[in-house]
Design a protein around this motif. Structure first.
Motif, PDB file in Angstrom:
ATOM      1  N   GLN A  48      63.617  70.334  22.900  1.00  0.00           N
ATOM      2  CA  GLN A  48      64.045  70.614  24.267  1.00  0.00           C
ATOM      3  C   GLN A  48      65.537  70.918  24.285  1.00  0.00           C
ATOM      4  O   GLN A  48      66.333  70.192  23.697  1.00  0.00           O
ATOM      5  N   GLY A  49      65.913  72.019  24.923  1.00  0.00           N
ATOM      6  CA  GLY A  49      67.310  72.419  24.993  1.00  0.00           C
ATOM      7  C   GLY A  49      67.668  73.539  24.044  1.00  0.00           C
ATOM      8  O   GLY A  49      68.738  74.150  24.191  1.00  0.00           O
ATOM      9  N   TYR A  66      55.379  68.819  24.127  1.00  0.00           N
ATOM     10  CA  TYR A  66      55.597  67.795  25.150  1.00  0.00           C
ATOM     11  C   TYR A  66      56.969  67.949  25.791  1.00  0.00           C
ATOM     12  O   TYR A  66      57.874  68.586  25.239  1.00  0.00           O
ATOM     13  N   CYS A  67      57.116  67.352  26.968  1.00  0.00           N
ATOM     14  CA  CYS A  67      58.405  67.296  27.656  1.00  0.00           C
ATOM     15  C   CYS A  67      58.696  65.852  28.019  1.00  0.00           C
ATOM     16  O   CYS A  67      57.822  64.985  27.935  1.00  0.00           O
ATOM     17  N   VAL A  68      59.932  65.586  28.405  1.00  0.00           N
ATOM     18  CA  VAL A  68      60.357  64.245  28.801  1.00  0.00           C
ATOM     19  C   VAL A  68      60.766  64.288  30.263  1.00  0.00           C
ATOM     20  O   VAL A  68      61.604  65.115  30.660  1.00  0.00           O
ATOM     21  N   ASP A  69      60.180  63.408  31.097  1.00  0.00           N
ATOM     22  CA  ASP A  69      60.477  63.436  32.530  1.00  0.00           C
ATOM     23  C   ASP A  69      61.765  62.676  32.847  1.00  0.00           C
ATOM     24  O   ASP A  69      62.444  62.154  31.954  1.00  0.00           O
ATOM     25  N   TYR A  70      62.099  62.606  34.128  1.00  0.00           N
ATOM     26  CA  TYR A  70      63.375  62.026  34.548  1.00  0.00           C
ATOM     27  C   TYR A  70      63.457  60.529  34.274  1.00  0.00           C
ATOM     28  O   TYR A  70      64.544  59.940  34.261  1.00  0.00           O
ATOM     29  N   GLU A  71      62.311  59.868  34.037  1.00  0.00           N
ATOM     30  CA  GLU A  71      62.296  58.449  33.724  1.00  0.00           C
ATOM     31  C   GLU A  71      62.267  58.182  32.220  1.00  0.00           C
ATOM     32  O   GLU A  71      62.203  57.037  31.788  1.00  0.00           O
ATOM     33  N   LYS A  75      55.505  63.613  28.236  1.00  0.00           N
ATOM     34  CA  LYS A  75      54.251  64.129  28.773  1.00  0.00           C
ATOM     35  C   LYS A  75      53.722  65.207  27.842  1.00  0.00           C
ATOM     36  O   LYS A  75      54.381  66.239  27.631  1.00  0.00           O
ATOM     37  N   THR A  76      52.552  64.988  27.264  1.00  0.00           N
ATOM     38  CA  THR A  76      51.989  65.943  26.324  1.00  0.00           C
ATOM     39  C   THR A  76      51.363  67.107  27.083  1.00  0.00           C
ATOM     40  O   THR A  76      50.501  66.913  27.948  1.00  0.00           O
ATOM     41  N   ILE A  98      64.886  76.024  26.240  1.00  0.00           N
ATOM     42  CA  ILE A  98      63.507  75.546  26.216  1.00  0.00           C
ATOM     43  C   ILE A  98      63.437  74.165  26.856  1.00  0.00           C
ATOM     44  O   ILE A  98      64.260  73.293  26.579  1.00  0.00           O
ATOM     45  N   TRP A  99      62.450  73.944  27.726  1.00  0.00           N
ATOM     46  CA  TRP A  99      62.350  72.679  28.456  1.00  0.00           C
ATOM     47  C   TRP A  99      61.357  71.703  27.830  1.00  0.00           C
ATOM     48  O   TRP A  99      61.100  70.634  28.385  1.00  0.00           O
ATOM     49  N   TYR A 100      60.810  72.039  26.658  1.00  0.00           N
ATOM     50  CA  TYR A 100      59.857  71.159  25.988  1.00  0.00           C
ATOM     51  C   TYR A 100      60.169  71.137  24.493  1.00  0.00           C
ATOM     52  O   TYR A 100      60.984  71.929  23.994  1.00  0.00           O
ATOM     53  N   SER A 101      59.525  70.225  23.782  1.00  0.00           N
ATOM     54  CA  SER A 101      59.669  70.111  22.333  1.00  0.00           C
ATOM     55  C   SER A 101      58.314  70.314  21.667  1.00  0.00           C
ATOM     56  O   SER A 101      57.272  70.080  22.284  1.00  0.00           O
TER      57      SER A 101
END
Length: 199
Positions: A48-49, A66-71, A75-76, A98-101
């Motif tokens: 991500q990034g 997957y991405c990582v939420d604000y908490e 999330k897969t 990119i907003w996910y990994s």
């Protein structure tokens, strides 16, 4: 199993889109510019990034998107296995990070080309534009079905559909990651699996 760039032509016999769209001389050209990369379990294809992403095909192994939420919860979004493509399309479509990994769940081997090489392919022969179009449509259909299931199916139905659609994944993916993909907690997944065995 594809083991490196020299084995890319074998993919043609197993991938309908390649067989139908890409002529042999273009496969040979791709073979000449591809690189191989070994990615250990838990290492990343992209993070991500990132602002650029190679275009790759999985020769051996398994990945999760997957991405990582604000908490801080991950999330897969999807899983990718042998003879499927890997890429981060956000920089291409929106010129944004990119907003996910994409992380390897197993020791994996990929064949890849850099983004600049991919751009050259698109200009070289229209068949690569057509293949990219085919790939993006597939991603859209997958995304649409996943959204429909999350909105309209209960957790048990989502789990049953997952095991029917991806029967080999249950033995290769941890319960934690499957639960994340289904949008439920690992404890809820444990109950669902137990109930499924009893019914």
């Amino acid at each position: 199993m594809i083991e490196g760039p020299e084995d890319i032509p074998k993919t043609v016999n197993r991938t309908e889109a390649f067989h139908r769209i890409i002529p042999p001389e273009e496969i040979k050209y791709l073979q000449g510019i591809c690189h191989s990369r070994y990615i250990k379990k838990n290492d990343f294809f992209i993070k991500q990034g990132d602002t650029l992403s190679p275009m790759a095909i999985i020769n051996k192994g398994l990945f999760r998107v997957y991405c990582v939420d604000y908490e801080g919860n991950d999330k897969t979004l999807a899983f990718r296995k042998e003879e499927q493509f890997l890429s981060g399309y956000t920089p291409i479509l929106k010129n944004q990070p990119i907003w996910y990994s994409i992380q390897a769940l197993e020791d994996s081997l990929i064949s890849y080309i850099e983004f600049e090489q991919y751009s050259t392919l698109l200009k070289k022969n229209f068949c690569w534009v057509e293949l990219s179009h085919h790939y993006v449509i597939g991603l859209f259909m997958e995304k649409e079905e996943r959204e429909r299931s999350l909105l309209m199916d209960d957790a048990l139905t989502r789990y049953r559909n997952f095991t029917q659609t991806f029967p080999d994944y249950t033995n290769r993916i941890s319960q934690y990651h499957i639960a994340s993909y289904l949008g439920i907690t690992p404890s809820s997944l444990s109950r669902i699996r137990a109930n499924s065995k009893n019914n």
